[in-house]
Design a protein around this motif. Structure first.
Motif, PDB file in Angstrom:
ATOM      1  N   PHE A  91       0.880  -1.175   0.000  1.00 59.91           N
ATOM      2  CA  PHE A  91       0.000   0.000   0.000  1.00 59.91           C
ATOM      3  C   PHE A  91       0.913   1.219   0.000  1.00 59.91           C
ATOM      4  CE2 PHE A  91      -3.879   2.008   0.177  1.00 59.91           C
ATOM      5  CZ  PHE A  91      -4.197   2.671   1.356  1.00 59.91           C
ATOM      6  N   ILE A  93       1.309   5.253   0.022  1.00 61.56           N
ATOM      7  CA  ILE A  93       0.549   6.430   0.437  1.00 61.56           C
ATOM      8  C   ILE A  93       1.430   7.665   0.295  1.00 61.56           C
ATOM      9  CG2 ILE A  93      -0.826   7.483   2.273  1.00 61.56           C
ATOM     10  CD1 ILE A  93      -0.868   4.750   3.658  1.00 61.56           C
ATOM     11  N   ARG A 111      -3.062   0.775  -3.794  1.00 60.00           N
ATOM     12  CA  ARG A 111      -2.698  -0.620  -3.499  1.00 60.00           C
ATOM     13  C   ARG A 111      -2.104  -1.243  -4.759  1.00 60.00           C
ATOM     14  NH1 ARG A 111      -2.864  -3.259   0.623  1.00 60.00           N
ATOM     15  NH2 ARG A 111      -4.378  -1.876   1.636  1.00 60.00           N
TER      16      ARG A 111
ATOM     17  N   TYR B  35      -3.229   9.954  14.466  1.00 60.13           N
ATOM     18  CA  TYR B  35      -3.986   9.647  13.260  1.00 60.13           C
ATOM     19  C   TYR B  35      -4.807   8.395  13.511  1.00 60.13           C
ATOM     20  CZ  TYR B  35      -1.266  12.886  10.353  1.00 60.13           C
ATOM     21  OH  TYR B  35      -0.704  14.005   9.796  1.00 60.13           O
ATOM     22  N   GLN B  37      -6.467   5.137  11.458  1.00 59.29           N
ATOM     23  CA  GLN B  37      -6.383   4.436  10.179  1.00 59.29           C
ATOM     24  C   GLN B  37      -7.247   3.191  10.208  1.00 59.29           C
ATOM     25  OE1 GLN B  37      -2.504   2.909   8.962  1.00 59.29           O
ATOM     26  NE2 GLN B  37      -3.030   3.130   6.792  1.00 59.29           N
ATOM     27  N   GLY B  40      -7.010  -0.883   5.268  1.00 58.68           N
ATOM     28  CA  GLY B  40      -7.079  -0.658   3.832  1.00 58.68           C
ATOM     29  C   GLY B  40      -7.234   0.788   3.413  1.00 58.68           C
ATOM     30  N   GLU B  41      -7.190   1.692   4.389  1.00 59.52           N
ATOM     31  CA  GLU B  41      -7.342   3.110   4.071  1.00 59.52           C
ATOM     32  C   GLU B  41      -6.126   3.890   4.549  1.00 59.52           C
ATOM     33  OE1 GLU B  41     -12.193   2.971   4.760  1.00 59.52           O
ATOM     34  OE2 GLU B  41     -11.025   4.614   5.592  1.00 59.52           O
ATOM     35  N   ALA B  42      -5.984   5.102   4.038  1.00 59.92           N
ATOM     36  CA  ALA B  42      -4.897   5.970   4.475  1.00 59.92           C
ATOM     37  C   ALA B  42      -5.241   6.578   5.841  1.00 59.92           C
ATOM     38  CB  ALA B  42      -4.667   7.069   3.443  1.00 59.92           C
ATOM     39  N   PRO B  43      -4.233   7.048   6.560  1.00 56.20           N
ATOM     40  CA  PRO B  43      -4.504   7.671   7.865  1.00 56.20           C
ATOM     41  C   PRO B  43      -5.306   8.958   7.723  1.00 56.20           C
ATOM     42  CG  PRO B  43      -2.169   7.184   7.585  1.00 56.20           C
ATOM     43  CD  PRO B  43      -2.815   6.998   6.256  1.00 56.20           C
ATOM     44  N   PHE B  45      -6.265  12.501   9.960  1.00 52.89           N
ATOM     45  CA  PHE B  45      -5.787  13.347  11.058  1.00 52.89           C
ATOM     46  C   PHE B  45      -6.819  13.419  12.185  1.00 52.89           C
ATOM     47  CE2 PHE B  45      -3.630  16.826  13.048  1.00 52.89           C
ATOM     48  CZ  PHE B  45      -4.614  17.731  13.450  1.00 52.89           C
TER      49      PHE B  45
END
Lengths: 115, 109
Positions: A91, A93, A111, B35, B37, B40-43, B45
């Motif tokens: 992943f 980012i 991904r 953060y 999270q 499967g996702e970005a962090p 804030f």
């Protein structure tokens, strides 16, 4: 405000091919962009830091010839994974920071699966 | 060296309160971030502390003690959607973030 986009959100590629991931700051000027990699159940690992118009600074252990980073404008940075291998599946980012801004704004991530 | 410690995993009950601790040792300090999270996702804030004390934002509060190298994130009235990893990160003064490994929070009904 402070929206960062990434494209593509998911990509599957064959071993040996190259993949480009774009990171865009949509409503602010990103003087600095960061690229992270995150393996399952692990925290974020900083790969490199790039300032607009300058060469990226890579973290120890990250191959600069394999992970090409370009930050040619204040709103766009790209990460190209060259000659991808299955172990590069992860992943990815990006985050972006404006000048004198303390916060990094994260993109939604990409991904990458290498078969 | 640079080091950030937080518990690997915590479990709490829906409607309860949970405190996630973070201790840090970094060469420089220009603020501490929390953060959230989801898998499967970005962090995303949550909070930023640069001065000592408590910052409250709705159900979430964050505390910082610079002299002790210590912070905590307090989550009140826990909801099932709060099940996620919570990442503590320190700005080391060079605008880079030093990341903790994250605390996986499991909320049970």
């Amino acid at each position: 405000g402070a929206v960062v986009s990434q494209h593509p959100s998911r990509v599957i590629c064959k071993s040996g091919t190259s993949v480009k991931i774009e990171c865009r700051s949509l409503d602010f000027q990103a003087t600095t962009m960061f690229w992270y990699r995150q393996f399952p159940k692990q925290s974020l690992m900083l790969m490199a830091t790039s300032n607009e118009g300058s060469k990226a600074t890579y973290e120890q252990g990250v191959e600069k010839d394999k992970f090409l980073i370009n930050h040619a404008s204040l709103t766009l940075s790209t990460l190209t994974v060259t000659s991808a291998h299955p172990e590069d599946s992860s992943f990815y980012i990006c985050s972006a920071r404006g000048q004198d801004d303390y916060e990094q704004y994260f993109g939604p991530g990409t991904r990458l699966t290498v078969t | 060296g640079q080091n950030i410690d937080q518990p690997t995993e915590m479990t709490a009950t829906e409607g309860a309160i949970v405190q996630i601790n973070c201790t840090y040792q970094t060469s420089g300090f220009n603020g501490l971030f929390w953060y959230q999270q989801h898998a499967g996702e970005a962090p995303t804030f949550l909070s930023y502390n640069v001065l000592d004390g408590l910052e409250e934002k709705g159900r979430f509060s964050s505390f910082l003690s610079r002299s002790k190298g210590y912070s905590y994130l307090l989550l009140k009235e826990l909801q099932m959607k709060d099940s996620a990893s919570y990442l503590c990160a320190v700005n080391d003064g060079n605008y880079q973030l030093i990341w903790g490994a994250g605390t996986k929070l499991i909320i049970k009904p």
